[in-house]
Write a protein that holds these residues in place. Structure first.
Motif, PDB file in Angstrom:
ATOM      1  N   SER A 176      32.739 -13.607  56.813  1.00 47.26           N
ATOM      2  CA  SER A 176      31.909 -14.805  56.890  1.00 47.26           C
ATOM      3  C   SER A 176      30.982 -14.666  58.102  1.00 47.26           C
ATOM      4  O   SER A 176      31.178 -13.797  58.959  1.00 47.26           O
ATOM      5  CB  SER A 176      32.789 -16.053  57.059  1.00 47.26           C
ATOM      6  N   HIS A 196      29.898 -16.057  47.066  1.00 45.76           N
ATOM      7  CA  HIS A 196      30.547 -17.360  47.180  1.00 45.76           C
ATOM      8  C   HIS A 196      31.794 -17.297  46.300  1.00 45.76           C
ATOM      9  O   HIS A 196      31.740 -17.583  45.116  1.00 45.76           O
ATOM     10  CB  HIS A 196      29.598 -18.477  46.740  1.00 45.76           C
ATOM     11  N   ALA A 214      30.239 -18.640  52.712  1.00 47.35           N
ATOM     12  CA  ALA A 214      29.747 -17.430  52.063  1.00 47.35           C
ATOM     13  C   ALA A 214      30.346 -16.224  52.772  1.00 47.35           C
ATOM     14  O   ALA A 214      30.652 -16.274  53.963  1.00 47.35           O
ATOM     15  CB  ALA A 214      28.228 -17.377  52.137  1.00 47.35           C
TER      16      ALA A 214
END
Length: 152
Positions: free
Chosen positions: A38, A75, A81
């Motif tokens: 991330s 995702h 994300a």
């Protein structure tokens, strides 16, 4: 290391300035292949390398690298994300199995035969520019845990 040089060269070919922060972010992604990091993960790792790197710089850089096709953004769930270096070659294409229980992400090689994809694209008069497959389910460990819970 040659992969980083290749990625830096690709940015330069696209007339994108290669700053120290961008090099750090590319290095982190390259050194953590298969981890699906991330932005916050990248920021934390980047702070260990250069404590002047900011979270907003990480987000801006990830957006830029995604927009020019250097990295892929996924995702997998409703959370943040995740990012990884984009598959540049056909043999590098992979798909993702995502455990709905523990969140584990398992990469699998591109198992879909070319004729299958071509048939879908031809039938729908569609030109594919990017392809990925995401399958949600339960990993082996979570299946075992759930099975043990049912028997106890």
């Amino acid at each position: 290391m040659s992969e980083i040089i290749s990625l830096v060269n690709e940015l330069e070919r696209k007339n994108i300035k290669v700053t120290q922060q961008r090099r750090i972010i590319l290095g982190i992604l390259n050194n953590n292949k298969g981890e699906h990091l991330s932005a916050r993960d990248i920021y934390t790792l980047g702070k260990d390398i250069d404590d002047s790197i900011g979270l907003s710089t990480v987000y801006r850089t990830l957006n830029l690298l995604r927009d020019v096709g250097i990295i892929a953004e996924y995702h997998f769930d409703k959370e943040f994300a995740k990012y990884e270096i984009s598959c540049q070659k056909e043999q590098d294409i992979h798909h993702h199995l995502i455990c709905k229980n523990c969140g584990k992400i398992i990469e699998v090689e591109n198992y879909l035969p070319g004729y299958f994809k071509d048939e879908i694209y031809d039938k729908n008069q569609f030109i594919c520019q990017e392809f990925s497959l995401k399958v949600s389910g339960l990993c082996k460990e979570c299946q075992q845990l759930l099975s043990e819970e049912k028997t106890s």
